[in-house]
Motif scaffolding. Structure first.
Motif, PDB file in Angstrom:
ATOM      1  N   ASP A 213      40.387-159.979 -24.198  1.00 55.32           N
ATOM      2  CA  ASP A 213      41.077-159.058 -25.117  1.00 55.32           C
ATOM      3  C   ASP A 213      40.144-157.969 -25.640  1.00 55.32           C
ATOM      4  O   ASP A 213      40.539-156.833 -25.858  1.00 55.32           O
ATOM      5  CB  ASP A 213      41.579-159.813 -26.361  1.00 55.32           C
ATOM      6  CG  ASP A 213      42.507-160.953 -26.029  1.00 55.32           C
ATOM      7  OD1 ASP A 213      43.465-160.723 -25.281  1.00 55.32           O
ATOM      8  OD2 ASP A 213      42.269-162.067 -26.535  1.00 55.32           O
ATOM      9  N   ILE A 214      38.904-158.382 -25.925  1.00 59.74           N
ATOM     10  CA  ILE A 214      37.953-157.469 -26.575  1.00 59.74           C
ATOM     11  C   ILE A 214      36.661-157.443 -25.757  1.00 59.74           C
ATOM     12  O   ILE A 214      36.137-158.496 -25.386  1.00 59.74           O
ATOM     13  CB  ILE A 214      37.645-157.951 -28.015  1.00 59.74           C
ATOM     14  CG1 ILE A 214      38.884-157.775 -28.906  1.00 59.74           C
ATOM     15  CG2 ILE A 214      36.449-157.213 -28.604  1.00 59.74           C
ATOM     16  CD1 ILE A 214      38.695-158.271 -30.329  1.00 59.74           C
ATOM     17  N   VAL A 215      36.179-156.227 -25.483  1.00 54.28           N
ATOM     18  CA  VAL A 215      34.928-156.089 -24.728  1.00 54.28           C
ATOM     19  C   VAL A 215      33.807-155.713 -25.697  1.00 54.28           C
ATOM     20  O   VAL A 215      33.924-154.748 -26.457  1.00 54.28           O
ATOM     21  CB  VAL A 215      35.071-155.014 -23.630  1.00 54.28           C
ATOM     22  CG1 VAL A 215      33.744-154.817 -22.897  1.00 54.28           C
ATOM     23  CG2 VAL A 215      36.165-155.407 -22.641  1.00 54.28           C
ATOM     24  N   ILE A 216      32.742-156.498 -25.634  1.00 54.39           N
ATOM     25  CA  ILE A 216      31.577-156.278 -26.493  1.00 54.39           C
ATOM     26  C   ILE A 216      30.421-155.833 -25.606  1.00 54.39           C
ATOM     27  O   ILE A 216      29.960-156.601 -24.753  1.00 54.39           O
ATOM     28  CB  ILE A 216      31.198-157.612 -27.211  1.00 54.39           C
ATOM     29  CG1 ILE A 216      32.337-158.099 -28.111  1.00 54.39           C
ATOM     30  CG2 ILE A 216      29.894-157.481 -27.988  1.00 54.39           C
ATOM     31  CD1 ILE A 216      32.630-157.190 -29.288  1.00 54.39           C
ATOM     32  N   LEU A 217      29.972-154.600 -25.803  1.00 49.51           N
ATOM     33  CA  LEU A 217      28.816-154.126 -25.048  1.00 49.51           C
ATOM     34  C   LEU A 217      27.574-154.493 -25.848  1.00 49.51           C
ATOM     35  O   LEU A 217      27.394-154.032 -26.979  1.00 49.51           O
ATOM     36  CB  LEU A 217      28.895-152.605 -24.850  1.00 49.51           C
ATOM     37  CG  LEU A 217      30.168-152.074 -24.182  1.00 49.51           C
ATOM     38  CD1 LEU A 217      30.097-150.548 -24.062  1.00 49.51           C
ATOM     39  CD2 LEU A 217      30.384-152.701 -22.813  1.00 49.51           C
ATOM     40  N   ALA A 218      26.757-155.347 -25.284  1.00 47.87           N
ATOM     41  CA  ALA A 218      25.586-155.844 -26.022  1.00 47.87           C
ATOM     42  C   ALA A 218      24.336-155.573 -25.199  1.00 47.87           C
ATOM     43  O   ALA A 218      23.829-156.445 -24.507  1.00 47.87           O
ATOM     44  CB  ALA A 218      25.752-157.329 -26.319  1.00 47.87           C
ATOM     45  N   GLY A 219      23.901-154.293 -25.267  1.00 45.94           N
ATOM     46  CA  GLY A 219      22.756-153.919 -24.458  1.00 45.94           C
ATOM     47  C   GLY A 219      23.143-153.769 -22.998  1.00 45.94           C
ATOM     48  O   GLY A 219      22.386-154.139 -22.113  1.00 45.94           O
ATOM     49  N   PHE A 220      24.329-153.217 -22.763  1.00 46.40           N
ATOM     50  CA  PHE A 220      24.809-153.008 -21.389  1.00 46.40           C
ATOM     51  C   PHE A 220      24.395-151.597 -20.982  1.00 46.40           C
ATOM     52  O   PHE A 220      24.941-150.616 -21.486  1.00 46.40           O
ATOM     53  CB  PHE A 220      26.330-153.173 -21.349  1.00 46.40           C
ATOM     54  CG  PHE A 220      26.898-153.187 -19.957  1.00 46.40           C
ATOM     55  CD1 PHE A 220      26.490-154.138 -19.036  1.00 46.40           C
ATOM     56  CD2 PHE A 220      27.864-152.263 -19.579  1.00 46.40           C
ATOM     57  CE1 PHE A 220      27.024-154.170 -17.747  1.00 46.40           C
ATOM     58  CE2 PHE A 220      28.414-152.290 -18.306  1.00 46.40           C
ATOM     59  CZ  PHE A 220      27.984-153.248 -17.395  1.00 46.40           C
TER      60      PHE A 220
END
Ligand code: GRF
Length: 221
Positions: A87-94
């Motif tokens: 549902d939710i995309v988290i960009l974590a140092g992408f």
């Protein structure tokens, strides 16, 4: 929370995954009422992949080098995120520049964290740039992801003072500690339906946010 609550997170990483670790911990202790459905790395060597495996999470590597265009790579990401009902995309140092192929379907449901006080210093080498400019404050910003690189509406910003004798490395260490606090917090707002993207502006609890987002202070929930 309503039935349509957005609770399945897809976390995208390229490196260390210290932010990913905060999500693993926050979900495990119930501080964040969400499930990490999937961790994707574009880099097969990313340390974060090991953190995810240690946390018992599903991981996959989608190596951008194996795709002939940014769009084809982004389509592979979308297909995988859909397969895992994210549902939710988290960009974590992408560390990839994204195209509309990925951004459009997750508009309003994709967050990024950036190590500067946006709109200052989008892009790389933020701490060096802050020091070179003689800034007295540095920080990190959680923002919605839109087509503009590091340019989507800020949601939550943490400020720290620049200290005499600071190097980019020292600053990065202190900023990173703040990132670990503000990223799960802003995500909590999104999961709870308190944070929404309306007409390209971020709103929290029905109120439009100021241009730099909410300013973090202790006790903020
Ligand atoms: C963080 O500084 C974040 O702001 C930037 O990339 C870095 C990721 O660090 N987008 P980590 O992999 O979460 O440790």
């Amino acid at each position: 929370m309503s039935e349509a609550a957005l609770t399945r997170l897809g976390i995208l990483i390229s490196g260390t995954g210290s932010n990913l670790q905060q999500f693993i911990d926050a979900c495990a202790c119930g501080e964040l009422a969400a499930t990490i459905a999937l961790v994707i790395s574009n880099n097969p060597e990313a340390e974060g992949l090991q953190r995810a495996s240690r946390g018992g999470l599903t991981t996959t590597c989608i190596n951008h080098r194996e795709y002939e265009s940014r769009e084809a790579f982004d389509q592979a990401l979308v297909d995988t995120l859909r397969m895992h009902e994210v549902d939710i995309v988290i960009l974590a140092g992408f560390m990839r520049i994204l195209t509309p192929v990925l951004i459009r379907p997750y508009l309003g449901r994709m967050l990024n964290i950036h190590p500067s006080l946006l709109p200052k210093y989008p892009g790389l080498h933020t701490h060096q740039r802050a020091l070179a400019a003689g800034d007295t404050e540095a920080g990190a910003t959680v923002h919605f992801v839109t087509q503009e690189l590091d340019g989507g509406p800020p949601v939550l910003q943490a400020r720290i003072p620049v200290l005499s004798g600071d190097t980019a490395g020292r600053l990065a260490t202190r900023v990173s500690k703040m990132e670990h606090i503000i990223y799960p917090l802003a995500t909590r707002w999104l999961v709870a339906g308190r944070l929404v993207l309306v007409n390209e502006g971020a709103c929290l609890d029905g109120e439009p946010l100021p241009p730099s987002g909410v300013s973090y202070s202790e006790g903020l929930v």
